[in-house]
Design a protein around this motif. Structure first.
Motif, PDB file in Angstrom:
ATOM      1  N   GLU A  55       0.677  -1.362  -0.112  1.00 48.81           N
ATOM      2  CA  GLU A  55       0.103  -0.074  -0.040  1.00 48.81           C
ATOM      3  C   GLU A  55       0.849   1.365   0.196  1.00 48.81           C
ATOM      4  N   MET A  56       1.990   1.343   0.903  1.00 48.18           N
ATOM      5  CA  MET A  56       2.735   2.529   1.157  1.00 48.18           C
ATOM      6  C   MET A  56       3.669   2.875  -0.115  1.00 48.18           C
ATOM      7  N   ARG A  57       4.037   1.704  -1.021  1.00 48.14           N
ATOM      8  CA  ARG A  57       4.769   1.928  -2.024  1.00 48.14           C
ATOM      9  C   ARG A  57       3.896   2.603  -3.278  1.00 48.14           C
ATOM     10  N   ASP A  58       2.602   2.247  -3.171  1.00 46.44           N
ATOM     11  CA  ASP A  58       1.610   2.945  -4.103  1.00 46.44           C
ATOM     12  C   ASP A  58       1.837   4.417  -3.715  1.00 46.44           C
ATOM     13  N   GLU A  59       1.872   4.621  -2.476  1.00 46.37           N
ATOM     14  CA  GLU A  59       1.765   5.998  -1.780  1.00 46.37           C
ATOM     15  C   GLU A  59       2.874   6.934  -2.198  1.00 46.37           C
ATOM     16  N   ILE A  60       3.825   6.232  -2.104  1.00 39.17           N
ATOM     17  CA  ILE A  60       4.963   7.036  -2.341  1.00 39.17           C
ATOM     18  C   ILE A  60       5.315   7.293  -3.644  1.00 39.17           C
ATOM     19  N   GLN A  61       4.672   6.466  -4.526  1.00 38.54           N
ATOM     20  CA  GLN A  61       4.748   6.809  -6.073  1.00 38.54           C
ATOM     21  C   GLN A  61       4.028   7.969  -6.203  1.00 38.54           C
ATOM     22  N   ARG A  62       2.698   7.757  -5.551  1.00 40.52           N
ATOM     23  CA  ARG A  62       1.835   8.987  -5.962  1.00 40.52           C
ATOM     24  C   ARG A  62       2.295  10.173  -5.443  1.00 40.52           C
ATOM     25  N   VAL A  63       2.804  10.457  -4.202  1.00 38.56           N
ATOM     26  CA  VAL A  63       3.380  11.362  -3.734  1.00 38.56           C
ATOM     27  C   VAL A  63       4.443  12.051  -4.608  1.00 38.56           C
ATOM     28  N   GLN A  64       5.388  11.097  -4.814  1.00 39.03           N
ATOM     29  CA  GLN A  64       6.630  11.444  -5.470  1.00 39.03           C
ATOM     30  C   GLN A  64       6.147  11.985  -7.063  1.00 39.03           C
ATOM     31  N   ARG A  65       5.272  11.313  -7.705  1.00 37.44           N
ATOM     32  CA  ARG A  65       4.835  11.855  -9.085  1.00 37.44           C
ATOM     33  C   ARG A  65       4.323  13.226  -8.844  1.00 37.44           C
ATOM     34  N   GLN A  66       3.469  13.235  -7.786  1.00 40.17           N
ATOM     35  CA  GLN A  66       2.590  14.854  -7.659  1.00 40.17           C
ATOM     36  C   GLN A  66       3.680  15.910  -7.332  1.00 40.17           C
ATOM     37  N   ALA A  67       4.833  15.610  -6.424  1.00 37.32           N
ATOM     38  CA  ALA A  67       5.862  16.420  -6.268  1.00 37.32           C
ATOM     39  C   ALA A  67       6.765  16.614  -7.534  1.00 37.32           C
ATOM     40  N   GLY A  68       6.636  15.691  -8.433  1.00 34.33           N
ATOM     41  CA  GLY A  68       7.553  15.842  -9.551  1.00 34.33           C
ATOM     42  C   GLY A  68       9.261  16.112  -9.355  1.00 34.33           C
ATOM     43  N   ILE A  69       9.689  15.181  -8.382  1.00 39.92           N
ATOM     44  CA  ILE A  69      11.163  15.455  -7.771  1.00 39.92           C
ATOM     45  C   ILE A  69      11.797  14.035  -8.348  1.00 39.92           C
ATOM     46  N   ALA A  70      13.080  14.290  -8.640  1.00 39.91           N
ATOM     47  CA  ALA A  70      14.133  13.473  -8.870  1.00 39.91           C
ATOM     48  C   ALA A  70      14.182  12.727  -7.564  1.00 39.91           C
ATOM     49  N   THR A  71      14.071  11.289  -7.518  1.00 40.18           N
ATOM     50  CA  THR A  71      13.986  10.370  -6.276  1.00 40.18           C
ATOM     51  C   THR A  71      15.107   9.268  -6.418  1.00 40.18           C
ATOM     52  N   LEU A  72      15.849   9.151  -5.656  1.00 41.81           N
ATOM     53  CA  LEU A  72      16.638   7.729  -5.416  1.00 41.81           C
ATOM     54  C   LEU A  72      16.187   6.684  -4.425  1.00 41.81           C
ATOM     55  N   LEU A  73      15.665   5.646  -4.511  1.00 45.78           N
ATOM     56  CA  LEU A  73      14.945   5.043  -3.465  1.00 45.78           C
ATOM     57  C   LEU A  73      16.108   3.733  -3.451  1.00 45.78           C
ATOM     58  N   VAL A  74      16.750   3.502  -2.171  1.00 47.48           N
ATOM     59  CA  VAL A  74      17.341   2.264  -2.059  1.00 47.48           C
ATOM     60  C   VAL A  74      16.719   1.170  -1.387  1.00 47.48           C
ATOM     61  N   THR A  75      16.458   0.040  -2.102  1.00 52.77           N
ATOM     62  CA  THR A  75      15.613  -0.800  -1.549  1.00 52.77           C
ATOM     63  C   THR A  75      16.293  -2.390  -1.421  1.00 52.77           C
ATOM     64  N   HIS A  76      15.991  -3.208  -0.736  1.00 52.56           N
ATOM     65  CA  HIS A  76      16.441  -4.637  -0.812  1.00 52.56           C
ATOM     66  C   HIS A  76      15.088  -5.320  -1.455  1.00 52.56           C
ATOM     67  N   ASP A  77      14.069  -4.638  -1.464  1.00 49.23           N
ATOM     68  CA  ASP A  77      12.737  -5.332  -1.952  1.00 49.23           C
ATOM     69  C   ASP A  77      12.465  -5.056  -3.686  1.00 49.23           C
ATOM     70  N   GLN A  78      12.949  -6.317  -4.502  1.00 55.06           N
ATOM     71  CA  GLN A  78      13.122  -6.035  -5.702  1.00 55.06           C
ATOM     72  C   GLN A  78      11.699  -5.917  -6.231  1.00 55.06           C
ATOM     73  N   GLU A  79      10.538  -6.389  -5.572  1.00 57.15           N
ATOM     74  CA  GLU A  79       9.446  -6.217  -6.117  1.00 57.15           C
ATOM     75  C   GLU A  79       8.807  -4.660  -6.087  1.00 57.15           C
ATOM     76  N   GLU A  80       9.294  -4.220  -4.902  1.00 50.24           N
ATOM     77  CA  GLU A  80       9.322  -2.525  -4.555  1.00 50.24           C
ATOM     78  C   GLU A  80      10.001  -2.046  -5.690  1.00 50.24           C
ATOM     79  N   ALA A  81      10.980  -2.315  -6.144  1.00 51.85           N
ATOM     80  CA  ALA A  81      11.920  -1.608  -7.116  1.00 51.85           C
ATOM     81  C   ALA A  81      11.347  -1.687  -8.420  1.00 51.85           C
ATOM     82  N   LEU A  82      10.774  -3.021  -8.963  1.00 52.86           N
ATOM     83  CA  LEU A  82      10.303  -3.165 -10.184  1.00 52.86           C
ATOM     84  C   LEU A  82       8.727  -2.436 -10.395  1.00 52.86           C
ATOM     85  N   SER A  83       8.067  -2.413  -9.052  1.00 57.88           N
ATOM     86  CA  SER A  83       6.761  -1.785  -9.350  1.00 57.88           C
ATOM     87  C   SER A  83       6.536  -0.365  -9.416  1.00 57.88           C
ATOM     88  N   ILE A  84       7.594   0.354  -8.646  1.00 53.39           N
ATOM     89  CA  ILE A  84       7.300   1.648  -8.733  1.00 53.39           C
ATOM     90  C   ILE A  84       8.647   2.558  -9.286  1.00 53.39           C
TER      91      ILE A  84
END
Ligand SMILES: Nc1ncnc2c1ncn2[C@@H]1O[C@H](COP(=O)(O)OP(=O)(O)OP(=O)(O)O)[C@@H](O)[C@H]1O
Length: 347
Positions: free
Chosen positions: A171-200
């Motif tokens: 749920e939160m990864r969708d939320e992060i994506q939504r807020v990041q898109r709205q802010a229109g900001i260059a973002t670097l996400l470090v994650t161990h979760d490949q599904e998270e990386a692939l999905s957003i």
């Protein structure tokens, strides 16, 4: 504004560990996920971008400006860490307003701005609460609001969801994506979760031993990994060493396979990649194999089987019930990757 590593190398003092020749540009509004095994250099890149370390070679740029010598506070980056790091004694609006207070904004103005940000992350009505009343997901929403409230030049997310349980993470990864898109900001996400990386992520950067071995869209990284290691790291995979026997034909310990060999000459050593979900249960006209299931795991939406066949094992993923003995590997499900020494005996 873009965040950029331009041929950056860094070694920890007195050590041979670090990162080597990193070039990566995160465009305005783009979300790049950085993935890689533990110790591959993800945190080191974040440290270099934040300004907690300076490159030995190359430049770190924000919006084209070389910020390599600049201290963290001058870089104006919003950061969200795994552990929320909210101030427990402050109300939520005060937590979010803190970066504005540091920057000298008047109380009324910063309260208004903080409440707007809280609304943007779905936390309207909770402005007067304190952090200890919140769930992990809600705390991360507040941390995100605090990271964005001062209009940063870039957003860094360091394992922001790893403390959350699986359902909330999705749920939160969708939320992060939504807020990041709205802010229109260059973002670097470090994650161990490949599904998270692939999905957003718009693009995924894969690190191995201090280097970036592939930067591509999630689809490309999954479907056309640069090397066998990436294929094994991202998702489930069958990886078999093979040799090109003729145009359109590869020999392996499991037998010959028909597939697109491209311009590779006869005799070239390769690694075959077949994703388990591309293996079709049932006999087919070409690339058919017969075996016995040595493992059959029911995971809800899919079953994951290991099928022992002469010469090796085939991982199969299917949603179909019933005994699996015969399988078919469509030629277009086979990707040829460079030969990998570590696979030579791993058939
Ligand atoms: N302070 C340090 N001094 C010396 N070497 C370090 C230091 N911090 C990290 N390293 C080494 O640098 C390399 C990269 O580490 P880094 O923490 O960037 O990896 P990572 O991909 O973030 O790992 P993880 O996923 O476990 O957080 C590793 O070999 C690590 O052991």
């Amino acid at each position: 504004m873009a965040l950029q590593f331009d041929q950056v190398s860094y070694r920890y003092p007195g050590s041979i560990q670090g990162v080597t020749d990193i070039s990566l540009k995160i465009g305005d509004g783009e979300l790049v996920a950085l993935i890689g095994a533990s110790g591959s250099g993800k945190s080191t890149l974040l440290r270099l971008l934040c300004g907690f370390a300076a490159p030995d070679r190359g430049q770190v740029r924000i919006d084209g400006e070389d910020v390599s010598p600049a201290p963290p506070e001058r870089r104006k980056l919003g950061v969200v860490f795994q552990d929320y790091a909210l101030f427990p004694h402050m109300r939520l609006w005060e937590n979010v307003a803190y970066p504005l207070k540091v920057r000298g904004m008047a109380r009324d103005a910063r309260q208004t701005r903080a409440c707007e940000m809280l609304a943007r992350v779905g936390m309207a009505g909770r402005e007067q609460d304190r952090p200890d009343l919140l769930s992990g997901g809600q705390r991360q929403r507040v941390a995100l609001a605090r990271a964005l409230v001062f209009g940063p030049r870039g957003l860094l997310l360091d394992e922001p969801l790893s403390a959350l349980d699986a359902g909330l993470r999705a749920e939160m990864r969708d939320e992060i994506q939504r807020v990041q898109r709205q802010a229109g900001i260059a973002t670097l996400l470090v994650t161990h979760d490949q599904e998270e990386a692939l999905s957003i992520a718009d693009r995924v950067a894969v690190m191995r031993d201090g280097r970036i071995v592939q930067i591509a869209t999630p689809h490309e990284v999954y479907d056309r990994p640069a090397e066998a290691w990436v294929a094994a790291f991202v998702g489930q995979s069958n990886l078999w060493p093979g040799t090109v026997a003729a145009s359109g034909r590869v020999e392996t310990a499991l037998g010959p396979f028909t597939c697109d060999t491209g311009p590779r000459p006869k005799g070239e050593r390769v690694t075959l990649l077949v994703r388990p979900e591309r293996v079709i249960p049932g006999a087919g006209p070409i690339n058919g194999l017969t075996g016995t299931a040595t493992a059959d795991r029911f995971l809800g939406p899919v079953r994951r089987l290991d099928l022992s066949v002469p010469g090796g094992t085939v991982k199969v993923e299917t949603h179909l019930p019933g005994l699996v003995r015969d399988i078919t590997i469509p030629p277009d499900a086979i990707r040829l990757l460079p030969a990998e020494a570590s696979l030579s005996t791993a058939v």
